[in-house]
Design a protein around this motif. Structure first.
Motif, short mmCIF file in Angstrom:
data_model
loop_
_atom_site.label_atom_id
_atom_site.label_comp_id
_atom_site.label_asym_id
_atom_site.label_seq_id
_atom_site.Cartn_x
_atom_site.Cartn_y
_atom_site.Cartn_z
N SER A 1 31.53 42.50 43.07
CA SER A 1 31.64 41.36 43.96
C SER A 1 32.72 40.42 43.43
CB SER A 1 30.31 40.62 44.09
OG SER A 1 29.90 40.09 42.84
N GLY A 2 33.17 39.50 44.27
CA GLY A 2 34.08 38.46 43.85
C GLY A 2 35.51 38.59 44.34
N GLY A 3 35.83 39.66 45.04
CA GLY A 3 37.18 39.82 45.55
C GLY A 3 37.45 38.87 46.70
N GLY A 4 38.73 38.82 47.09
CA GLY A 4 39.11 37.95 48.18
C GLY A 4 40.61 37.80 48.28
N LEU A 5 41.02 36.87 49.12
CA LEU A 5 42.43 36.56 49.35
C LEU A 5 42.79 35.28 48.60
CD1 LEU A 5 45.15 36.94 50.84
CD2 LEU A 5 44.15 35.62 52.73
N VAL A 6 43.81 35.37 47.75
CA VAL A 6 44.26 34.21 46.99
C VAL A 6 45.78 34.13 47.02
CG1 VAL A 6 42.26 34.17 45.46
CG2 VAL A 6 44.29 35.48 44.82
#
Length: 122
Positions: free
Chosen positions: A7-12
């Motif tokens: 978990s913890g992914g995303g767009l940055v």
């Protein structure tokens, strides 16, 4: 058998930070090494970072000084703190685990998570 959930992914944006988490369950006693691998667009899966139960670590040259792998043995969880993110860090990050540190570093251990997407883009 060991199960891994990332978990913890995303767009940055470039220069930003993310922290990935991987929770392990099952036969945790059999795990000595845990690692993060990344599958970037158009590239082979590569080791990002690895750690042993005793605290040994390995990092890809491209992430040294920016990423930190850590492990909470009591919680059966491994983390990847990613700072100063670059567009080339983009990819699917997979948690990996196995009984032998050298195997996990070289090709990956027997257990893999489903992956979490990390996208670094303006």
């Amino acid at each position: 058998q060991v199960q891994l959930v990332e978990s913890g992914g995303g767009l940055v944006q470039p220069g930003g930070s993310l922290r990935l988490s991987c929770a392990a369950s099952g036969s945790i006693f059999s795990i000595n090494a845990m690692a993060w691998y990344c599958q970037a667009p158009g590239k082979q899966r590569e080791l990002v970072a690895a750690t042993s139960r005793g605290g040994r670590t390995n990092y890809a040259d491209s992430v040294k000084g920016r990423f930190t792998i850590s492990r909470d043995n009591a919680k059966n969880t491994v983390y990847l703190q990613m700072n100063s993110l670059k567009p080339e860090d983009t990819g699917v990050y997979y948690c990996n685990a196995g009984p032998r540190y050298d195997t996990v570093v070289a090709v990956g251990g027997d257990y893999w998570g489903q992956g979490t997407q990390v996208t670094v883009s303006s």
